[in-house]
Design a protein around this motif. Structure first.
Motif, PDB file in Angstrom:
ATOM      1  N   SER A 119       0.840  -1.207   0.000  1.00 16.45           N
ATOM      2  CA  SER A 119       0.000   0.000   0.000  1.00 16.45           C
ATOM      3  C   SER A 119       0.871   1.252   0.000  1.00 16.45           C
ATOM      4  O   SER A 119       0.488   2.292  -0.559  1.00 16.45           O
ATOM      5  CB  SER A 119      -0.940   0.000   1.215  1.00 16.45           C
ATOM      6  N   VAL A 120       2.069   1.153   0.619  1.00 18.88           N
ATOM      7  CA  VAL A 120       3.030   2.262   0.567  1.00 18.88           C
ATOM      8  C   VAL A 120       3.696   2.324  -0.805  1.00 18.88           C
ATOM      9  O   VAL A 120       3.830   3.398  -1.405  1.00 18.88           O
ATOM     10  CB  VAL A 120       4.097   2.097   1.672  1.00 18.88           C
ATOM     11  N   LEU A 121       4.117   1.176  -1.321  1.00 19.28           N
ATOM     12  CA  LEU A 121       4.783   1.141  -2.627  1.00 19.28           C
ATOM     13  C   LEU A 121       3.867   1.612  -3.750  1.00 19.28           C
ATOM     14  O   LEU A 121       4.337   2.155  -4.763  1.00 19.28           O
ATOM     15  CB  LEU A 121       5.259  -0.289  -2.930  1.00 19.28           C
ATOM     16  N   MET A 122       2.545   1.405  -3.587  1.00 21.67           N
ATOM     17  CA  MET A 122       1.592   1.767  -4.632  1.00 21.67           C
ATOM     18  C   MET A 122       0.955   3.141  -4.419  1.00 21.67           C
ATOM     19  O   MET A 122      -0.036   3.474  -5.070  1.00 21.67           O
ATOM     20  CB  MET A 122       0.491   0.698  -4.715  1.00 21.67           C
ATOM     21  N   SER A 125       1.579   9.159  -5.603  1.00 18.77           N
ATOM     22  CA  SER A 125       2.584  10.192  -5.859  1.00 18.77           C
ATOM     23  C   SER A 125       3.950   9.879  -5.235  1.00 18.77           C
ATOM     24  O   SER A 125       4.986  10.228  -5.805  1.00 18.77           O
ATOM     25  CB  SER A 125       2.084  11.548  -5.321  1.00 18.77           C
ATOM     26  N   GLU A 126       3.957   9.216  -4.072  1.00 20.61           N
ATOM     27  CA  GLU A 126       5.204   8.978  -3.372  1.00 20.61           C
ATOM     28  C   GLU A 126       5.645   7.516  -3.368  1.00 20.61           C
ATOM     29  O   GLU A 126       6.724   7.197  -2.869  1.00 20.61           O
ATOM     30  CB  GLU A 126       5.090   9.474  -1.921  1.00 20.61           C
ATOM     31  N   GLY A 127       4.824   6.643  -3.890  1.00 19.91           N
ATOM     32  CA  GLY A 127       5.151   5.226  -3.907  1.00 19.91           C
ATOM     33  C   GLY A 127       6.296   4.915  -4.852  1.00 19.91           C
ATOM     34  O   GLY A 127       6.423   5.531  -5.926  1.00 19.91           O
ATOM     35  N   LEU A 128       7.118   3.950  -4.476  1.00 16.90           N
ATOM     36  CA  LEU A 128       8.304   3.614  -5.263  1.00 16.90           C
ATOM     37  C   LEU A 128       7.933   3.155  -6.675  1.00 16.90           C
ATOM     38  O   LEU A 128       8.651   3.459  -7.633  1.00 16.90           O
ATOM     39  CB  LEU A 128       9.094   2.506  -4.541  1.00 16.90           C
ATOM     40  N   ILE A 129       6.820   2.432  -6.818  1.00 16.86           N
ATOM     41  CA  ILE A 129       6.439   1.916  -8.141  1.00 16.86           C
ATOM     42  C   ILE A 129       6.199   3.062  -9.119  1.00 16.86           C
ATOM     43  O   ILE A 129       6.740   3.079 -10.238  1.00 16.86           O
ATOM     44  CB  ILE A 129       5.194   1.022  -8.024  1.00 16.86           C
ATOM     45  N   VAL A 132       9.467   5.046  -9.953  1.00 12.42           N
ATOM     46  CA  VAL A 132      10.285   4.368 -10.964  1.00 12.42           C
ATOM     47  C   VAL A 132       9.659   4.516 -12.345  1.00 12.42           C
ATOM     48  O   VAL A 132      10.353   4.769 -13.341  1.00 12.42           O
ATOM     49  CB  VAL A 132      10.460   2.879 -10.602  1.00 12.42           C
ATOM     50  N   LEU A 133       8.329   4.350 -12.423  1.00  8.76           N
ATOM     51  CA  LEU A 133       7.651   4.530 -13.714  1.00  8.76           C
ATOM     52  C   LEU A 133       7.839   5.947 -14.242  1.00  8.76           C
ATOM     53  O   LEU A 133       8.016   6.159 -15.452  1.00  8.76           O
ATOM     54  CB  LEU A 133       6.157   4.209 -13.576  1.00  8.76           C
ATOM     55  N   GLY A 134       7.808   6.940 -13.335  1.00  9.38           N
ATOM     56  CA  GLY A 134       8.003   8.324 -13.750  1.00  9.38           C
ATOM     57  C   GLY A 134       9.393   8.567 -14.311  1.00  9.38           C
ATOM     58  O   GLY A 134       9.576   9.396 -15.214  1.00  9.38           O
ATOM     59  N   MET A 135      10.386   7.828 -13.811  1.00  9.54           N
ATOM     60  CA  MET A 135      11.752   7.975 -14.306  1.00  9.54           C
ATOM     61  C   MET A 135      11.893   7.557 -15.766  1.00  9.54           C
ATOM     62  O   MET A 135      12.795   8.026 -16.461  1.00  9.54           O
ATOM     63  CB  MET A 135      12.713   7.148 -13.444  1.00  9.54           C
ATOM     64  N   ILE A 136      11.022   6.653 -16.203  1.00 13.61           N
ATOM     65  CA  ILE A 136      11.099   6.197 -17.599  1.00 13.61           C
ATOM     66  C   ILE A 136       9.976   6.808 -18.443  1.00 13.61           C
ATOM     67  O   ILE A 136       9.658   6.324 -19.530  1.00 13.61           O
ATOM     68  CB  ILE A 136      11.065   4.653 -17.682  1.00 13.61           C
TER      69      ILE A 136
END
Length: 286
Positions: A119-122, A125-129, A132-136
C-alpha cells in the motif's frame, strides 16, 4: 486380528477429537447461529431473516463479482506463472537454488505486512512503483485509489505473495517425472516444446490440479490482504464477500455476519467440488 483392528481405531481417536472440536463443532454452531439474532449473552431464533437481509445488502453483488474475479484471476496467474518458473527451475540453470529461495521468500512474510508494504509502494505520488515509472516517462496510475483498478492491484500482490507455494508444488511434480520419457522423445526427434507439451504438462497434472484447488479456495476466502491494502475501498470497489462479512461483524450484526459465513462456506463448496471432480476425472499415473 479383531483386537489389532480395535487398537488401530483407537489410534485415530485423538485426531478425530481435534477435528471434531476445531472443525465440526464450529461448523454446526455457525449454521445454527446463522438462523438467529444473537449477542455474546443471548440469542433469538429468526429463521431465514438473516439470509434475506444479507442478500439485500447493496454491496453484496459487488462483493460476489469481485470475489469471483479475484479468485479465478489469481488462481490462473499462479498456475501459468508457476508452470513457467517451475520449468526454468528444473532445468540446468546454475542459479536455480538461489532463485527458488527468492521466489519462496514472500510465502514466509506475514500477509498483513505484505499488504501494508505494498500500500506504501503503490502510493500514487510517493510510492516507489510510480516513482520508478516516472523515471522512464510513464505516468503511473492510482493503483489502490482507482475504483476500476484497485481489485486487480490487490490480486497482483496476492499472486506475488502465493507464487512460491505454487512453484514449489509444480517443481515437485515435474521432478517426479522419470527422465526416460524425455530421452525417448529426443530419440524420436522431438524438441523441448514437444517434451513440454506431451510429457511435462500431462504428467504434471496432479501437481497442477493441486495448485488450482489451493489457489482457488484461497482466493474465494481471501480477506486479510484486501483489508490491509484497501479496506474494501474506494467505496465498495474492492470488497470481497469475506470483507463484507467482517464489516457486518464490526457493525454489531453478529447473526447477519454469521449467515454470511455460512453462505461463503456453501459458495466455496459449490464452486470447488465440481471443479475438483472435473480436474481429477482422468489423472495421469506414472
Amino acid at each position: 486380528m479383531k483386537s489389532n483392528k480395535i487398537y488401530s481405531y483407537w489410534l485415530l481417536l485423538p485426531a478425530l477429537l481435534i477435528y471434531a472440536l476445531l472443525f465440526l463443532y464450529p461448523t454446526v454452531v455457525s449454521f445454527f447461529f446463522g438462523f438467529t439474532r444473537w449477542t455474546l449473552t443471548e440469542w433469538e431464533w429468526i429463521g431465514f431473516e438473516n439470509f434475506r437481509m444479507f442478500f439485500e445488502e447493496p454491496s453484496l453483488m459487488i462483493g460476489f463479482k469481485n470475489t469471483f474475479i479475484f479468485a479465478f484471476l489469481t488462481a490462473g496467474l499462479k498456475v501459468v506463472v508457476g508452470i513457467f518458473l517451475a520449468v526454468i527451475l528444473t532445468s540446468k540453470l546454475k542459479t536455480k537454488r538461489f532463485v527458488r529461495s527468492t521466489i519462496f521468500f514472500p510465502v514466509l512474510v506475514s500477509t498483513i505486512a505484505v499488504g501494508i508494504t505494498f500500500s506504501v509502494l503503490m502510493h500514487p505520488s510517493e510510492g516507489l512503483i510510480n516513482v520508478v515509472l516516472g523515471m522512464i516517462g510513464i505516468d503511473g496510475p492510482d493503483w489502490l485509489g482507482n475504483p476500476n483498478l484497485a481489485i486487480y492491484s490487490v490480486a497482483l500482490v496476492d499472486v506475488w505473495k502465493g507464487l512460491g507455494i505454487a512453484t514449489v508444488i509444480l517443481i515437485a511434480g515435474m521432478m517426479s517425472i522419470p527422465n526416460d520419457y524425455y530421452e525417448a522423445i529426443q530419440i524420436d526427434g522431438g524438441n523441448k516444446w514437444n517434451a513440454f507439451v506431451h510429457i511435462t504438462l500431462p504428467l504434471s497434472r496432479p501437481a497442477i490440479n493441486t495448485v488450482v484447488m489451493l489457489a482457488l479456495i484461497g482466493g474465494l476466502r481471501t480477506f486479510d490482504l484486501v483489508w490491509a491494502m484497501t479496506g474494501g475501498g474506494p467505496g465498495f470497489s474492492s470488497d470481497l464477500i469475506a470483507s463484507i462479512i467482517y464489516k457486518q461483524y464490526q457493525a454489531g450484526f453478529y447473526g447477519l455476519s454469521t449467515a454470511g459465513n455460512v453462505l461463503l462456506f456453501l459458495i466455496v463448496a459449490i464452486i470447488v467440488y465440481p471443479i475438483f471432480r472435473f480436474l481429477n476425472r482422468k489423472e495421469v499415473d506414472l
